[in-house]
Design a protein around this motif. Sequence first.
Motif, short mmCIF file in Angstrom:
data_model
loop_
_atom_site.label_atom_id
_atom_site.label_comp_id
_atom_site.label_asym_id
_atom_site.label_seq_id
_atom_site.Cartn_x
_atom_site.Cartn_y
_atom_site.Cartn_z
N LYS A 86 0.85 -1.18 0.00
CA LYS A 86 0.00 0.00 0.00
C LYS A 86 0.88 1.23 0.00
O LYS A 86 1.89 1.26 0.69
CB LYS A 86 -0.84 -0.03 1.29
CG LYS A 86 -2.17 0.63 1.20
CD LYS A 86 -3.01 0.17 2.37
CE LYS A 86 -3.15 1.27 3.38
NZ LYS A 86 -3.99 0.87 4.52
N ARG A 87 0.48 2.21 -0.76
CA ARG A 87 1.25 3.44 -0.76
C ARG A 87 0.84 4.26 0.46
O ARG A 87 -0.32 4.28 0.86
CB ARG A 87 0.97 4.22 -2.03
CG ARG A 87 1.93 5.37 -2.22
CD ARG A 87 1.48 6.27 -3.34
NE ARG A 87 1.64 5.63 -4.64
CZ ARG A 87 0.97 6.03 -5.71
NH1 ARG A 87 0.07 6.98 -5.62
NH2 ARG A 87 1.19 5.46 -6.88
N GLY A 88 1.81 4.90 1.08
CA GLY A 88 1.48 5.69 2.26
C GLY A 88 2.63 5.64 3.23
O GLY A 88 3.60 4.90 3.02
N ASP A 89 2.53 6.44 4.27
CA ASP A 89 3.63 6.52 5.20
C ASP A 89 3.45 5.64 6.42
O ASP A 89 4.10 5.82 7.43
CB ASP A 89 3.85 7.98 5.62
CG ASP A 89 4.25 8.82 4.41
OD1 ASP A 89 4.97 8.27 3.55
OD2 ASP A 89 3.83 9.98 4.32
N GLY A 90 2.52 4.71 6.33
CA GLY A 90 2.40 3.72 7.39
C GLY A 90 1.63 4.21 8.60
O GLY A 90 1.00 5.26 8.58
#
Lengths: 396, 265, 233
Positions: B235-239
Amino acid sequence: MMLKLALKNFFGAGLRTWLNILVLSIAFVAIIWLQGIFVSFSSRAFDAMIAEEIGGGYIQHKEYDPYDPTSLEETFAPLCEILLDIQNREKATAMLIYPAIAYPAGRMHNVTLRGIKPEQTILELPTEKMAADLGVVPVMIGSRMSRSTSLSEGDRFMIRWRDRRGALDAKEFEVAAVMSLENQSVDSGQIWMPLSDLQKMLQTDNAATIMVLSTEFDGQSVMGRIADDWILKTQYDLTEDLRSLIAMADIEYYVFYIIFLLLALISIFDTQILALFRRRKEMGTLMSLGMTRHQLIGLFTFEGGLYALFALLLGAVYGTPILIWTARNGFPLPEGMDMDSFGIPGITDTIYPDYRFSSIFSTIILSVIIVVIVSYLPARRIARLKPTDALRGKWS
Amino acid sequence: MKLQNRLIWKGNYRITGLLFLKAVAAAVIAIWSISAITQEPSASEILGHVDENITADSRIATISMTIHGRRSSRTVRSKSWVRGTDESFSEYLSPPREAGTKMLKIEDELWIYSPSTDRTIQISGHMLREPVMGSDLSYEDFMEDPVLSNIYKPELEGEEVVSERDCRILHLTAKSDDVTYQSRRLWVDKERFFPLKEEWYGSGGTLLKTLEVKEVGQEQGRWYPKRALFNDVLKRGDGTEVVVEDIEFDADIPDRVFSRAALRR
Amino acid sequence: MQNVIEIRNMTKHYPVGTGKFTALEDINLQFGKGEFAGLVGPSGSGKTTLLNIVGTLDNQSEGEVAVLGNDIRILSSRQAADMRSEHIGFIFQTYNLLPHYTVFENVEFPLILLKYPAKKRSDLVMEVLEMVGLTDKVKSKPAKLSGGQCQRVAIARAMVKKPAILLADEPTANLDVDNSHNILQLMVKMNKEMNTSFIFSTHDEKVIRYLRRKINLLDGKVASDTEQLNNDA
């Protein structure tokens, strides 16, 4: 006699008559057009469902429930010799249906994987495009899915799934083709892939969720000889929801029908009521000349019926080319209007109305009957009219 | 059973250490003995220590979870009561929309109480895989048996420095094929036996999730991750960042906390 | 002489509120074949009511009325309509022509109701139109005609079927002097040629002068019933 008198009275009213005829004819044309669209809706919905989804019916895992994605992880079983045999004879094609999560461009999408043999011929889908050797597993998606995931041909993306035993895995796939599908239930949230690849991913050899039967194959012929994990769902069983949806759409159609007809009927009814008040003396005169009340009621009803007759003629004159044109060129759906939200498959961006003689005929007959009834209802009051009162221009 | 396991691991470590000292003292020279003290512990020993560190008889913690989305981030704060490995109860404190939501886990069953609907539902099947409040963690991740030694076979892979600490790399392989993540990699602090970095893999070897411990804390002699970042790598994103605001180990938690009746209180 | 109409002890009242209004009271009259009679009296004296009863458009309340030997009280509405169609002609103060029909069609209409064949209809219509002098207006619509012409069309329509009885309700009320005389002369002529019984209702002196029999009505009662020998006819 009656015809001539009615016609004379009818056209004697001049502009008002023509306005009524025009309004009614527009209603007729609109109703027929609308009906054409609804007929087209329903027949295409069925066609699309049969061609792209259900074929001649399913022999399916007994627990398979397309509306419960949770269950999909357990609703498959290995195919027996008999089922493999009918697949080999091209009487059916196996499909393995399994839930997964796709990550196109890093976004999570709950999807349903549909494994099917690329060489199958049962469903009208370009599955042969999945035979391509792309280095990774080729998949196909519908155009709606393509829109919602922004995936197009040649794009690679990750899918994460859980195998038969529960272990997670993820892998990259490539979109081999974007299909233009009419049926959204095999499009939205669906990813098609070669059956053998999906079986490998789940570590289940020869497993399937459903066998889609050819329309020429009678599934009953193998039932009883196969394990009772499998049940038969006929085309009729599988279209049940669609039929009830269409029945609901039909109700919508009748609402429109009534609205259109009502607009025209109100003006006819109004004209009739007005006539009853304005033409009392005429009625009295006709009675004095020896007409009976029944003849008078008949005359006024008939005059009303003439609206239907002439509206049909006028409607036929300008409506026929319009209807033919719309049937040829279709009716583009307004931008942003998504028919999928109505849950009716078979609707792409342009609707081609499907005019059928039988339905046009029955619509016309029904409409004419309604017009005649609307003309008759006010005319019934004549039965209570006293000739002496009529001659003096008043109602008793 | 799980508790027993932990004791056995502890025992094993002592026994092995003693055997070594005996053998060295009997046979070899002083320089050998020095090297024997710093003898590398086995992979199983390391994992045993890790388990010991992670699990406690009980703990009460206040945790804030910040989900970094594409456009914005949001923080969910919760307080949780955990006893052993089978019982856990948590209550969301903020944001207001989630506040009052309670979660109860007993063995492998999970219930959620939502104050807005005043309903308790059991989460099962497909739902377990849904991310908790849009984070990078699923309900399932919470459900997992945290005693790694029970489900994985460890193997030492080497050493690496993580966050300026010397770590040993442990590669874990599932003992049975029904384990959700068939392999993992742990970067375990050499001294503290505490994982500073973790990776989860699919059965085909694809990296699925990562954890990086950004800050460690110590409470009652135990090390715990004070601030950690989870990432669903697909998943794209900063977690999702998890911060332990407050933690207490081995506290006395009354039985009534781990009851379904507690959900509605 | 044979009576075409016989009225015995006839009374007509209308309900008014809770009571009733007596329009005609104890009328006894006979009309013979070929009469040229008039009901004379001020408005409200019951002239029109009497004409309507005789013309089977209305029913009496008490007493007996026989038209051409038929007790009108026992006639069904269908039989009454047939009777009007075959034997009774009406002429109204306001002509009451069918507005969308031509002169020819207006006159032809009663014959159509009688289901005469087209040829016979056409002959009869032209014949009567010649009598009223409107052969040049055959194709005109009523709106294009003068009042006198309209009334002549109405007479032609009433007479085309050669009825036994012709009932004329104030036929000259909307006409000027010249036209009134023309119309009356025409009716006198037809009365003689066709032997039709004419019954007028009128208070117009011009009309009264033509009557051979003058029946004075006053408050619903026959005040006098006299033969007029010195009439203009």
